[in-house]
Design a protein around this motif. Structure first.
Motif, mmCIF file in Angstrom:
data_model
loop_
_atom_site.group_PDB
_atom_site.id
_atom_site.type_symbol
_atom_site.label_atom_id
_atom_site.label_comp_id
_atom_site.label_asym_id
_atom_site.label_seq_id
_atom_site.Cartn_x
_atom_site.Cartn_y
_atom_site.Cartn_z
ATOM 1 N N ASP A 60 -3.269 4.923 -2.708
ATOM 2 C CA ASP A 60 -4.435 5.819 -2.072
ATOM 3 C C ASP A 60 -4.908 6.507 -3.128
ATOM 4 O O ASP A 60 -4.264 7.668 -3.536
ATOM 5 C CB ASP A 60 -4.204 6.408 -0.744
ATOM 6 N N SER A 61 -6.422 6.319 -3.471
ATOM 7 C CA SER A 61 -6.762 7.159 -4.420
ATOM 8 C C SER A 61 -7.117 8.559 -4.088
ATOM 9 O O SER A 61 -7.423 9.454 -4.836
ATOM 10 C CB SER A 61 -8.195 6.327 -4.820
ATOM 11 N N THR A 62 -7.206 8.989 -2.700
ATOM 12 C CA THR A 62 -7.679 10.311 -2.356
ATOM 13 C C THR A 62 -6.276 11.235 -2.282
ATOM 14 O O THR A 62 -6.287 12.336 -2.521
ATOM 15 C CB THR A 62 -8.060 10.379 -0.809
ATOM 16 N N SER A 63 -5.013 10.305 -2.387
ATOM 17 C CA SER A 63 -3.852 11.041 -2.363
ATOM 18 C C SER A 63 -3.303 11.192 -3.763
ATOM 19 O O SER A 63 -2.766 12.157 -4.172
ATOM 20 C CB SER A 63 -2.606 10.557 -1.556
ATOM 21 N N CYS A 64 -3.390 10.013 -4.646
ATOM 22 C CA CYS A 64 -2.853 10.106 -6.059
ATOM 23 C C CYS A 64 -3.995 10.165 -6.696
ATOM 24 O O CYS A 64 -4.882 9.345 -6.670
ATOM 25 C CB CYS A 64 -2.351 8.570 -6.135
ATOM 26 N N LYS A 65 -4.162 11.100 -7.480
ATOM 27 C CA LYS A 65 -5.277 11.662 -8.425
ATOM 28 C C LYS A 65 -5.136 10.812 -9.521
ATOM 29 O O LYS A 65 -6.302 10.514 -10.279
ATOM 30 C CB LYS A 65 -5.338 13.055 -8.768
ATOM 31 N N GLU A 66 -4.023 10.524 -10.108
ATOM 32 C CA GLU A 66 -3.891 9.998 -11.493
ATOM 33 C C GLU A 66 -2.651 9.043 -11.401
ATOM 34 O O GLU A 66 -1.704 9.427 -11.115
ATOM 35 C CB GLU A 66 -3.731 10.862 -12.665
ATOM 36 N N LEU A 67 -2.808 7.898 -12.198
ATOM 37 C CA LEU A 67 -1.639 6.749 -12.160
ATOM 38 C C LEU A 67 -1.634 6.241 -13.479
ATOM 39 O O LEU A 67 -2.552 5.886 -14.123
ATOM 40 C CB LEU A 67 -2.132 5.451 -11.252
ATOM 41 N N GLU A 68 -0.423 6.269 -14.084
ATOM 42 C CA GLU A 68 -0.115 5.924 -15.285
ATOM 43 C C GLU A 68 1.179 5.162 -15.346
ATOM 44 O O GLU A 68 2.173 5.527 -15.587
ATOM 45 C CB GLU A 68 -0.009 7.269 -16.212
ATOM 46 N N ILE A 69 1.095 3.892 -15.119
ATOM 47 C CA ILE A 69 2.419 3.064 -15.294
ATOM 48 C C ILE A 69 2.249 2.040 -16.425
ATOM 49 O O ILE A 69 1.362 1.421 -16.731
ATOM 50 C CB ILE A 69 2.361 2.269 -13.983
ATOM 51 N N VAL A 74 0.957 -1.268 0.091
ATOM 52 C CA VAL A 74 -0.137 -0.106 -0.012
ATOM 53 C C VAL A 74 0.938 1.170 -0.014
ATOM 54 O O VAL A 74 1.904 1.361 0.811
ATOM 55 C CB VAL A 74 -0.857 0.029 1.252
ATOM 56 N N LYS A 75 0.533 2.123 -0.799
ATOM 57 C CA LYS A 75 1.148 3.502 -0.823
ATOM 58 C C LYS A 75 0.411 4.719 -0.842
ATOM 59 O O LYS A 75 -0.604 4.774 -1.479
ATOM 60 C CB LYS A 75 2.035 3.565 -2.446
ATOM 61 N N ASN A 76 0.662 5.456 0.171
ATOM 62 C CA ASN A 76 0.123 6.712 0.317
ATOM 63 C C ASN A 76 0.832 7.857 -0.050
ATOM 64 O O ASN A 76 1.635 8.446 0.739
ATOM 65 C CB ASN A 76 -0.387 6.865 1.882
ATOM 66 N N ILE A 77 0.975 8.195 -1.399
ATOM 67 C CA ILE A 77 1.751 9.408 -1.836
ATOM 68 C C ILE A 77 0.902 10.281 -2.511
ATOM 69 O O ILE A 77 0.166 10.208 -3.460
ATOM 70 C CB ILE A 77 2.888 8.644 -2.860
ATOM 71 N N ASN A 78 1.184 11.585 -1.979
ATOM 72 C CA ASN A 78 0.445 12.835 -2.730
ATOM 73 C C ASN A 78 1.091 13.068 -4.242
ATOM 74 O O ASN A 78 2.162 13.172 -4.097
ATOM 75 C CB ASN A 78 0.469 14.091 -1.595
ATOM 76 N N GLY A 79 -0.015 13.299 -5.017
ATOM 77 C CA GLY A 79 0.702 13.788 -6.350
ATOM 78 C C GLY A 79 -0.623 13.757 -7.083
ATOM 79 O O GLY A 79 -1.604 13.082 -7.203
ATOM 80 N N THR A 80 -0.592 14.945 -8.058
ATOM 81 C CA THR A 80 -1.685 14.891 -8.915
ATOM 82 C C THR A 80 -1.540 13.845 -9.876
ATOM 83 O O THR A 80 -2.455 13.561 -10.653
ATOM 84 C CB THR A 80 -1.640 16.438 -9.787
ATOM 85 N N LYS A 81 -0.410 13.532 -10.124
ATOM 86 C CA LYS A 81 -0.225 12.354 -11.155
ATOM 87 C C LYS A 81 1.118 11.661 -10.758
ATOM 88 O O LYS A 81 2.339 12.070 -10.382
ATOM 89 C CB LYS A 81 -0.045 12.947 -12.754
ATOM 90 N N ILE A 82 1.298 10.157 -10.815
ATOM 91 C CA ILE A 82 2.331 9.598 -10.755
ATOM 92 C C ILE A 82 2.485 8.492 -11.978
ATOM 93 O O ILE A 82 1.487 7.750 -12.507
ATOM 94 C CB ILE A 82 2.228 8.562 -9.588
ATOM 95 N N TYR A 83 3.431 8.776 -12.716
ATOM 96 C CA TYR A 83 3.675 8.009 -13.897
ATOM 97 C C TYR A 83 5.112 7.281 -13.814
ATOM 98 O O TYR A 83 6.031 7.641 -13.256
ATOM 99 C CB TYR A 83 3.503 8.704 -14.849
#
Length: 231
Positions: free
Chosen positions: A152-161, A93-102
């Motif tokens: 965490d979907s409340t912290s990470c707004k967009e995920l693109e891997i 589980v990752k709780n990382i703030n970010g408008t996007k993580i890619y």
């Protein structure tokens, strides 16, 4: 003499001012770190509760966040282990703030975007692969294993891997239910309930709540800037 006294007073004021400023910044950073840690624990707890409920409904077994020890001195910590008749699912589980993580699943680092700023973060795929490797060595398990990375979907707004390895699934927490259903529907049952229970007991037998083991794990985590550390 007057000039000397004035100089001493001014120097003292400057020293005190610098110290006060440093103290304020330290307190702010400490508060921020504590807040992030608290938020991370809350996220982990919420996901653990959801996985425990899913396991009960789907005739599976679930071990929430635990520390394990084997071969005398090998210690590692996992956010969760879900045992089903189709596969063992190792949770990170990752709780990382970010408008996007890619990033790319075959790279050691990904990118976290906050506003116009970009920051490098370590790939959790590599971290969870270490956990899986330890689980295999510790239990001599012979069953399909899935590495499930949950942001965490409340912290990470967009995920693109991209380029995600076949044994890995990377999602946001609001996709958990549909993802588990997808994993179950894609894999066929290969393990009996009895085998699951035996595997569950093996894992439980290697759980450690020893305070010294925890302190050692935390000290390495801080040294290497990891949320969890595998020895």
């Amino acid at each position: 003499m007057t000039g000397y006294i004035v100089g001493v007073v001014i120097s003292s004021i400057l020293i005190v001012s610098v110290f006060v400023l440093w103290l304020i910044l330290w307190i702010r950073k400490n508060n921020k770190d504590n807040e992030l840690a608290k938020k991370g624990k809350m996220t982990e707890q919420a996901i653990n509760e959801k996985l425990s409920l899913w396991a009960n409904v789907n005739d599976a077994l679930y071990i929430p966040s635990s520390m394990f020890k084997y071969d005398g001195n090998k210690i590692f910590e996992v956010d969760g282990i879900l045992l089903t008749t189709r596969a063992l699912i190792c949770i990170e589980v990752k709780n990382i703030n970010g408008t996007k993580i890619y990033g790319s699943g075959n790279e050691k680092e990904w990118v976290k975007v906050i506003g116009e700023n970009k920051h490098m973060i370590k790939s959790p795929i590599l971290q969870n692969d270490k956990h899986i490797d330890h689980i295999i060595k510790m239990t001599n398990i012979k069953m399909p294993i899935v590495s499930l990375i949950i942001f965490d979907s409340t912290s990470c707004k967009e995920l693109e891997i991209s380029n995600i390895p076949s044994h890995v699934v990377v999602i946001r927490s609001n996709e958990l239910d549909s993802t588990l259903e997808g994993i179950i529907s894609m894999l066929i049952p290969k393990i009996s309930k009895n085998e699951i229970e035996n595997m569950y007991q093996k894992l439980i037998d290697h759980q450690s709540n020893d305070k010294k083991d925890k302190e050692l794990l935390i000290s390495f985590a801080k040294e290497y800037n990891e949320k969890t550390f595998t020895i």
